[in-house]
Structures are given as C-alpha cells and as structure tokens.
Enzyme design. Structure first.
Site, PDB file in Angstrom:
ATOM      1  N   TYR A 200       0.730  -1.059  -0.026  1.00 10.72           N
ATOM      2  CA  TYR A 200       0.062  -0.040  -0.029  1.00 10.72           C
ATOM      3  C   TYR A 200       0.943   1.180  -0.084  1.00 10.72           C
ATOM      4  O   TYR A 200       1.811   1.181   0.876  1.00 10.72           O
ATOM      5  CB  TYR A 200      -0.902   0.119   1.328  1.00 10.72           C
ATOM      6  N   PRO A 290     -12.861   0.595  -1.178  1.00  4.77           N
ATOM      7  CA  PRO A 290     -12.031  -0.667  -1.191  1.00  4.77           C
ATOM      8  C   PRO A 290     -10.824  -0.897  -0.510  1.00  4.77           C
ATOM      9  O   PRO A 290     -10.360  -1.911  -0.354  1.00  4.77           O
ATOM     10  CB  PRO A 290     -11.705  -0.804  -2.847  1.00  4.77           C
ATOM     11  N   LYS A 294     -12.645  -4.924   2.367  1.00  3.30           N
ATOM     12  CA  LYS A 294     -13.396  -5.635   3.597  1.00  3.30           C
ATOM     13  C   LYS A 294     -14.810  -5.880   2.871  1.00  3.30           C
ATOM     14  O   LYS A 294     -15.569  -6.633   3.603  1.00  3.30           O
ATOM     15  CB  LYS A 294     -13.970  -4.315   4.797  1.00  3.30           C
ATOM     16  N   TYR A 382      -7.408  -5.666  10.009  1.00  2.00           N
ATOM     17  CA  TYR A 382      -7.048  -6.213   8.803  1.00  2.00           C
ATOM     18  C   TYR A 382      -7.146  -7.652   8.505  1.00  2.00           C
ATOM     19  O   TYR A 382      -7.858  -8.185   7.567  1.00  2.00           O
ATOM     20  CB  TYR A 382      -5.591  -5.678   8.458  1.00  2.00           C
TER      21      TYR A 382
HETATM   22  C1  DHB Z   1      -6.983  -5.891  -2.925  1.00  7.79           C
HETATM   23  C2  DHB Z   1      -7.734  -4.993  -3.253  1.00  7.79           C
HETATM   24  C3  DHB Z   1      -7.909  -4.082  -2.085  1.00  7.79           C
HETATM   25  O1  DHB Z   1      -8.946  -3.234  -2.073  1.00  7.79           O
HETATM   26  C4  DHB Z   1      -7.146  -4.327  -0.907  1.00  7.79           C
HETATM   27  O2  DHB Z   1      -7.058  -3.437  -0.025  1.00  7.79           O
HETATM   28  C5  DHB Z   1      -6.048  -5.233  -0.942  1.00  7.79           C
HETATM   29  C6  DHB Z   1      -6.165  -6.375  -2.080  1.00  7.79           C
HETATM   30  C7  DHB Z   1      -6.859  -6.994  -4.305  1.00  7.79           C
HETATM   31  O3  DHB Z   1      -7.683  -6.933  -5.226  1.00  7.79           O
HETATM   32  O4  DHB Z   1      -6.028  -7.844  -4.283  1.00  7.79           O
END
Ligand code: DHB
Length: 388
Positions: A200, A290, A294, A382
């Site tokens: 991230y 996103p 979650k 998480y």
């Molecule tokens: C993915 C999407 C996410 O929003 C996230 O926080 C982590 C992984 C994914 O698509 O792999």
C-alpha cells in the site's frame, strides 16, 4: 415452487448463505438476474480475512483455495521513499488469503450445484412480496415463464443496486452515506506480482496498491479522479505513475495490461438490515471503500449470522437471533466502515488538501511503521475482528 429461504443474488453473500443453510438441512433457491458466466468473471477485490478463510475450508468449499491461493503473514506500507512490513502473524497470530472474489464465487456455484442446490440464472422481473407476513413470496420470469416461489424467509443479497432494499416500507430505513472525491483505476497485468506481500503506497501524486491474483498475474490500483475515464490512461501513463508512486519499493515488473477499469468509492450503510421476513446481507445493506478489501468479508460475516439465526429458528422456533440479526451485523459493519474510511483517508490525496493534512498523514504512517501498538490495531482489523 416452494422453498424455505428465497435468496436474491448469486454473489458471495447469497451463495454462501445457500451453502450454509444446506449444511444445516435447510432448503433455499438462489435467483440471479445475470448469467453464470457474468458472475464468475466479475473482477472484485481478492483478500480474505482469516476467519473467512477458515470458514471456507471448514464448510468444504476451500479445497481449490488451499491449493491456489496465496497466504500472507503481513503487508507493506510504502511512503516517503521507504517500505515497511507489518507482520500480522507475529502481532495477532493471524494472516490473510489472497484469492479473487470471483474464484470464491466459482467454488460456491460448483459446490451448490454438486449438492443439488437450485440457482436460477438470468431471471427477470423479480419482486419480493408480503415480507411482513409469515408467507412471503417471490415472483420472477425465468426461461420466458412467470413463476412464484413461496418461502418462509427472503434474503436480499442482491447488491447495492438490487431490488430488496427498495422493497422496505417507506421511511423504515435510515441511510448513512459518504462519497469520496476520487476513484481507483484497477489494472490486471500479466507480470510477476510483488515478490511476497501486498504494498500500500502513499505518494503526493496519489495512492497506489500493488497486489496479485496468481504468481504470474499482478493486480494494481491507482488513485484517479472519481469520474476518470479509464481510456485516458494509456499503458505508458499507467506504468509511469505506478513507478512513481511505488518508488522505493522492490522492483515493479511491467507486463501486458489485460484489463483496466475505474471504480468509484463510497461508504454506505442502511439501518436496520431487516424488515419482517426480509433480511439484507452484503452490499445491499452496506458498501465500504475498497481500501482494506472489507466488502466480501462483511458479506460473509452477515450470512454467517443469518444462517445461524435461520437454523436456530427451524430448530427451536425461537426468534431471538433473527430479532438481533440487524444489530449484531451492524456492530461489525460500522467497525469495518470506520477501518475502511481510516485506511482510505491516510493513504489518499484529497483535492484541496492543505499542507497540514499531508504532514498529518505522514505522521500517521510513520507512527504505524514504528509503533507495535498501532500495528497491532491494524493487524487485528485487517485480518478480521473476532466475533462477539
Ligand atoms: C485487493 C484489493 C484491495 O482493496 C485491498 O485493500 C487489498 C487487495 C486485491 O484486489 O487484491
């Protein structure tokens, strides 16, 4: 037709509910207005919390996941030119599973059909009726024929745009809503993903996320304007921005871009999640931005609760769990809302943000990168909060 539970929607919520009810000896019919191909190809996030991974395995739908998914102990945070790992397993003894949502959907469809379950695809004119009586029913058109399904309960697992939420009586629902002034450009690339765990990244030009689907398929996201047209992003522009925003991370390998699309971001909750014998689950009742992935996890948590409540009703004729369903789910929903909003606001650049906000975000990331207390809180949320 007659069944015990009529389920709108063949996404993760509806299919998992049908599967859990089947294991409890309860019949259901799932109705879906899209085709089987469509729901099995629909690309969504791909991150499963530890308890949900365990639930898929324990209920017999985790076999392909166990073989093909990637199991991670932590994730990386990237900001200010350096990358920091947060090791969830060391902090809270749990990890996360990277496995596309559409793979979960495929596994559930296969399993329901193998168990003799009924899923009606490509239905039309769907409606839920008499939800305030103990004889609700569904009407629909399937294969050109009008049909009626009498049920004991109806589950609205039909997503944000579904018909179940609007079926609630006028004034029965309170809505909580927030839109974000940006979206995500999601990219599927034929290239090796990061060598181990997700990254991230916070960068002055915007958020980026480096994740994966398989050892040869990377999934990448870039913060873009909320009304951005994906066609404004050439492959060159995408890679250039990914390199800039993920700067300081391990080498980003470029590859052929197979798919790209923009997702808007919003937080939404409707309360309560029940009206008479109609129960909402998943995106029909709540949407999270996103960041942190979650959405599917909350949908699975809802149906874990709903299947228990319905099973308890058939076993004992008691309604306590049905009566407390909405409150029980909403407690978890609001914590996930708070977490998703928090992840979103520390990692994204907001229009018109002032230098104070940027310094505050960097301070928060620096705190996360170096404080065991802060990391433990991140890890607990998480990997999935415990159930009460
Ligand atoms: C993915 C999407 C996410 O929003 C996230 O926080 C982590 C992984 C994914 O698509 O792999």
């Amino acid at each position: 037709m007659r069944t015990q539970v009529g389920i709108f929607g063949a996404g993760p919520a509806g299919l998992m509910l049908s599967h859990l009810l089947h294991l409890a000896g309860i019949e259901s019919i799932v109705i879906e207005n899209r085709s089987r191909e469509y729901i099995e190809q629909r690309i969504r996030a791909g991150l499963i919390e530890q308890w949900a991974t365990d639930m898929l395995t324990e209920t017999g739908v985790g076999e392909r996941m166990e073989r093909e998914a990637m199991f991670h102990d932590g994730s990386h945070l990237c900001f200010d030119g350096s990358t920091h790992q947060v090791n969830f397993r060391e902090l809270v003894g749990k990890g996360i599973t990277v496995y596309g949502q559409q793979e979960v959907v495929k596994d559930l469809v296969d399993r329901r059909l193998a168990d003799g379950g009924q899923i009606l695809f490509e239905v039309d004119n769907t409606a839920a009726h008499d939800c305030h009586t103990d004889k609700p029913f569904i009407t629909l058109t399937h294969d050109g024929k009008d049909q009626r399904i009498d049920c004991d309960f109806i589950a609205g697992c039909d997503g944000f745009h579904g018909i179940c939420r609007p079926t609630f009586p006028e004034g029965a629902l309170t809505f909580y809503d927030r839109e974000y002034p940006f979206g995500w450009l999601g990219i599927l690339s034929e290239s090796p993903p990061p060598d181990d765990e997700l990254i991230y990244a916070y960068h002055p030009t915007g958020f980026a996320l480096y994740t994966m689907r398989t050892p040869t398929l990377a999934r990448l996201y870039l913060q873009v304007d909320y009304d951005e047209d994906a066609n404004n992003w050439s492959d060159n522009r995408i890679w250039e921005q990914l390199h800039v925003r993920l700067g300081g991370t391990r080498k980003l390998q470029e590859g052929k871009i197979l798919q790209k699309g923009v997702t808007a971001m919003r937080s939404f909750v409707c309360e309560p999640m029940r009206s008479g014998r109609l129960f909402l689950a998943g995106d029909s009742a709540h949407i999270v931005p996103p960041t942190g992935a979650k959405g599917m996890n909350l949908a699975l948590a809802d149906v874990k609760m709903l299947s228990r409540a319905i099973a308890d009703f058939y076993r004992s004729r008691r309604t306590d769990l049905l009566d407390s369903y909405s409150d029980t789910c909403l407690k978890r929903v609001w914590k996930a809302q708070r977490f998703s909003w928090w992840m979103t606001q520390i990692f994204h650049v907001f229009p018109n943000e002032v230098s104070f906000d940027r310094r505050r975000q960097l301070a928060e990331l620096d705190y996360l990168a170096h404080s065991t207390a802060a990391q433990t809180s991140l890890a607990e949320q998480y990997t999935g909060l415990p159930f009460d």
